[in-house]
Write a protein that holds these residues in place. Structure first.
Motif, PDB file in Angstrom:
ATOM      1  N   MET A 118      -8.762  -2.333  -4.434  1.00 12.20           N
ATOM      2  CA  MET A 118      -7.322  -2.415  -4.113  1.00 12.20           C
ATOM      3  C   MET A 118      -6.703  -3.251  -4.819  1.00 12.20           C
ATOM      4  N   PRO A 123      -2.880  -1.422  -2.819  1.00 11.15           N
ATOM      5  CA  PRO A 123      -3.944  -0.847  -1.254  1.00 11.15           C
ATOM      6  C   PRO A 123      -3.619  -0.236  -0.369  1.00 11.15           C
ATOM      7  N   ASP A 124      -1.814   0.148  -0.770  1.00  9.12           N
ATOM      8  CA  ASP A 124      -1.259   1.319   0.259  1.00  9.12           C
ATOM      9  C   ASP A 124      -2.406   3.255  -0.178  1.00  9.12           C
ATOM     10  N   PHE A 125      -2.027   3.260   0.534  1.00  6.23           N
ATOM     11  CA  PHE A 125      -2.624   4.548   0.429  1.00  6.23           C
ATOM     12  C   PHE A 125      -1.178   5.468  -0.518  1.00  6.23           C
ATOM     13  N   ASN A 223      -6.915   6.139  -0.401  1.00  7.59           N
ATOM     14  CA  ASN A 223      -6.497   4.393  -0.800  1.00  7.59           C
ATOM     15  C   ASN A 223      -8.024   4.384  -1.228  1.00  7.59           C
ATOM     16  N   PHE A 224      -8.642   2.566  -1.401  1.00 11.98           N
ATOM     17  CA  PHE A 224      -9.245   1.899  -1.836  1.00 11.98           C
ATOM     18  C   PHE A 224     -10.317   1.977  -0.310  1.00 11.98           C
TER      19      PHE A 224
ATOM     20  N   GLY B  52      -4.708  -5.326   2.482  1.00 10.78           N
ATOM     21  CA  GLY B  52      -5.308  -3.956   3.416  1.00 10.78           C
ATOM     22  C   GLY B  52      -4.061  -2.944   3.042  1.00 10.78           C
ATOM     23  N   ASP B  53      -4.425  -2.158   3.942  1.00 10.42           N
ATOM     24  CA  ASP B  53      -3.761  -0.709   3.980  1.00 10.42           C
ATOM     25  C   ASP B  53      -2.710  -0.512   4.905  1.00 10.42           C
ATOM     26  N   THR B 273       5.646   3.734   3.567  1.00 14.79           N
ATOM     27  CA  THR B 273       5.005   4.278   2.819  1.00 14.79           C
ATOM     28  C   THR B 273       4.398   5.777   3.078  1.00 14.79           C
ATOM     29  N   THR B 277       3.710   8.848   0.803  1.00 13.31           N
ATOM     30  CA  THR B 277       2.217   8.925   0.800  1.00 13.31           C
ATOM     31  C   THR B 277       2.247  10.964   1.330  1.00 13.31           C
TER      32      THR B 277
END
Lengths: 300, 386
Positions: A118, A123-125, A223-224, B52-53, B273, B277
């Motif tokens: 990460m 952290p993003d896709f 992602n991670f 985080g995501d 985002t 993607t």
């Protein structure tokens, strides 16, 4: 009928990826009786390696299938190296410790690897290039079996056949089986157990990498965190099939893939996981060692 | 040999000194923090996904709060007190949100902007309620947060899921004229809320039939089975309630299986985002999002300020977060203190000019006059559908 075939093949392709990852769990468990929780992360690292390689080669303008093949190979090598290192750092020093210690070390390794990726990546896709082209001859089957599903299934079969051959007929494969049966005895007859364990981690990790790159290019993003759920499902598959048994992991993966697919198709995807885990519970009630696991008498 | 021995002793001693030094500094810091809560500063907590995501939902809010605080401080602060922003990360996870809330409460912060995701907000709210903390969210759209009346301390500058789900459903039946709709959600508070209100709206509208209503597990390895099911149901439109990672997986798999029907989603998908993607597959996707007043002067200025300070275009929920920060600081100024009852009353009575229009909050805590519009991805960007 067509709907059945659609679900059958989507379950088959999902199941073969589960099986590829489950093999790593089951091989490691078979040899050192450790549940390698960091295995899902190795799968994720494989996918990331694939992404980096694919990005580089796409920039050079290579054909998609060639990129895929190279990405898979590089990811296998890289993940194998990670598997080897993880074993040396996190498990080898604890080999004679109580069984709980390496387990906790494994969970720690898993958290570490996730956060490391990460921080080092993002952290993003990330979009993953879709490397599997739609082949012309697949057009007529496209309604129930896409090219990428076919490729995933075929690759898994080839890889698993190669693994079976390796385990059955090569020197290292025999040493692995001997170590799995009885580590101390194998050591006494001159098997280099350390080497066998390292080899097991390398092979298991590179199989996970194959699954990682294939699924990533099928789904088009990573992602991670992707290793967590994939690892959990694959671990379920390994237990389902009988942890420690290699054919069991393959069967377990497929059974789990089909259960999820048919449960989604004929009942509701709300209950996808419910059915998957219900099946696990049922199998463990009637066959506590899993579908193909050996019932062993426990020393009490 | 002896020299080396002395060196190592000296080294240890120095390391020890360093540690002592650090310890002292830390103590001073906490003293300072205690002092700020009571006297010369107003501390505002900003809680939400900052790593985080789902960080792309939360970071713009932090930026917005910083910008507004900077502006207020440049004018001498609120009643002579400087505003200080205290970020708190929850990664949009309920379990981390309760930690963040407890931490903010223990730092004696009684004004919070956040949280970002509905599930996390719902988990954190009881803690804030007990500690009498005012919470304003720019993005938590779960209907019950305000409409249930359980949280008198909660306000928001965005409309809620019941309205949003309905907006998506009405767009599908009235503008796209679809007849059979498959509704998919991610089983979360937010996604399921949207999906259910869309379903209710379609059933009441009677123009389109809901042919499929299903939840998927977020983070799944593959969604091809559910995509097959959508295909098999004969749907001519998909309404999805949930966040962008699942939305992009589903749209990619739909296109892989040759299913090219309209995809209508929510403001969890109306982020860049998603377009990044899903790539080319994002093209043509519809998403509802908070209405933006493009010719609003404050909105324009906020965007300019963001570009100047952070060097980029602001992200998701930035205008709402900017509005929330303005409303909160204005209420504190009007109330003359950070007292819970006075600030809450000021939020309900005082109008503020914000990027989302001139707003105040109704008795339940929803901002009056904000609503949703429909956007579509065109050439890699969300554009308003007219």
């Amino acid at each position: 009928m067509e709907y059945f075939l659609q679900l059958f093949f989507s379950g088959l392709s999902k199941g073969s990826v589960y099986a590829l990852i489950a093999l790593g769990y089951t091989m490691v468990y078979g040899i050192i009786e450790l549940i390698n929780f960091a295995h899902g992360e190795i799968y994720m690292i494989g996918a990331f390696t694939g992404l980096i390689v694919a990005g580089l080669l796409t920039a050079l303008g290579w054909p998609a299938l060639a990129i895929l093949a190279i990405a898979v190979v590089v990811a296998m090598v890289y993940s194998g190296a990670y598997g080897y290192t993880v074993e040396k750092i996190a498990y080898k020093p604890l080999r004679n410790a109580p069984r709980l210690a390496p387990l906790i070390s494994a969970i720690g390794m898993s958290i570490f690897l996730q956060n490391y990726v990460m921080l080092a990546q993002t952290p993003d896709f990330l979009p993953f290039p879709r490397l599997i082209p739609d082949l012309a001859f697949m057009q007529k089957y496209n309604s129930f079996l896409g090219t990428s599903d076919l490729l995933i299934i075929v690759t898994s079969i080839v890889v698993m056949a190669a693994l079976n051959f390796f385990i059955k007929f090569t020197r290292m494969g025999k040493a692995m089986r001997a170590t799995a049966q009885n580590r101390k005895m194998a050591m006494l007859v001159g098997v280099n157990v350390d080497q066998v364990i390292s080899a097991t981690f390398i092979i298991g990790s590179s199989l996970a990498a194959v699954g990682g790159v294939l699924i990533a290019s099928h789904m088009g993003q990573i992602n991670f965190y992707i290793g967590f759920i994939a690892g959990l499902k694959a671990f379920t598959a390994a237990v389902l099939g009988g942890i420690g048994s290699i054919p069991g992991a393959m069967l377990g993966g497929l059974v789990l893939g089909w259960t999820e697919s048919f449960a989604t198709g004929y009942v509701s995807s709300d209950y996808e996981d419910v059915f998957a885990f219900l099946l696990l519970v049922l199998i463990l009630i009637f066959r506590p060692a899993g579908l193909l696991g050996k019932q062993r008498a426990q020393k009490v | 040999m002896k020299a080396r021995w002395i060196l190592s002793v000296a080294g240890v001693a120095m390391a020890g000194l360093l540690m002592v030094g650090c310890g002292k500094k830390d103590e001073q810091k906490t003293d300072a923090a205690n002092a700020t809560a009571s006297s010369d500063k107003i501390v505002i907590g900003v809680a939400g996904a900052q790593s985080g995501d789902l960080a792309s939902y939360g970071l713009p809010t932090l930026n917005a709060a910083k910008l507004v605080a900077k502006e207020v401080n440049a004018k001498g602060g609120i009643n002579g007190k400087k505003v200080e922003i205290l970020p708190m990360d929850d990664q949009c996870k309920p379990e981390l949100a309760t930690n963040a809330a407890t931490k903010l409460v223990s730092e004696k912060v009684n004004l919070v902007i956040g949280h970002i995701c509905s599930g996390a907000t719902k988990a954190a709210l009881p803690i804030y309620k007990d500690a009498k903390v005012i919470v304003i969210s720019p993005s938590a759209t779960s209907t019950e947060l305000t409409q249930s009346g359980d949280y008198p301390n909660f306000f928001r500058t965005i409309s809620y899921d019941l309205v949003q789900g309905k907006a998506g459903a009405e767009f599908a039946e009235n503008t796209l004229h679809v007849k059979k709709v498959a509704i998919i959600h991610d089983k979360g508070d937010y996604g399921k809320g949207i999906a259910e209100s869309a379903k209710t709206a379609l059933e009441e509208g009677k123009q389109a039939k809901v042919v499929l209503f299903e939840g998927i597990t977020p983070g799944g390895v593959d969604y091809s089975a559910v995509v097959q099911k959508i295909k098999n149901s004969g749907a001519d439109c998909v309404i999805f309630g949930g966040y962008h990672p699942e939305a992009s997986k589903i749209i990619i798999q739909m296109h892989q299986k040759g299913l090219k029907i309209p995809f209508v989603s929510d403001d969890g998908v109306k982020v860049d985002t998603f377009i990044k993607t899903a790539g080319a597959d994002a093209e043509g996707v519809y998403a509802t999002g908070p209405q933006i007043l493009a010719d609003n002067a404050i909105y324009k200025k906020a965007i300019e300020d963001h570009k100047k300070d952070f060097g980029s275009d602001p992200g998701a929920f930035f205008p709402q977060a900017y509005a929330a920060s303005q409303a909160l600081m204005n209420a504190v100024a009007k109330a003359g203190s950070t007292d819970y009852d006075k600030v809450a009353a000021a939020l309900r009575s005082e109008y503020v000019e914000t990027p989302v229009g001139k707003i105040k909050f109704d008795s339940k805590g929803d901002a009056e006059g904000v609503s949703f519009s429909v956007y579509q991805v065109k050439n890699g960007k969300y554009e308003l559908v007219k």
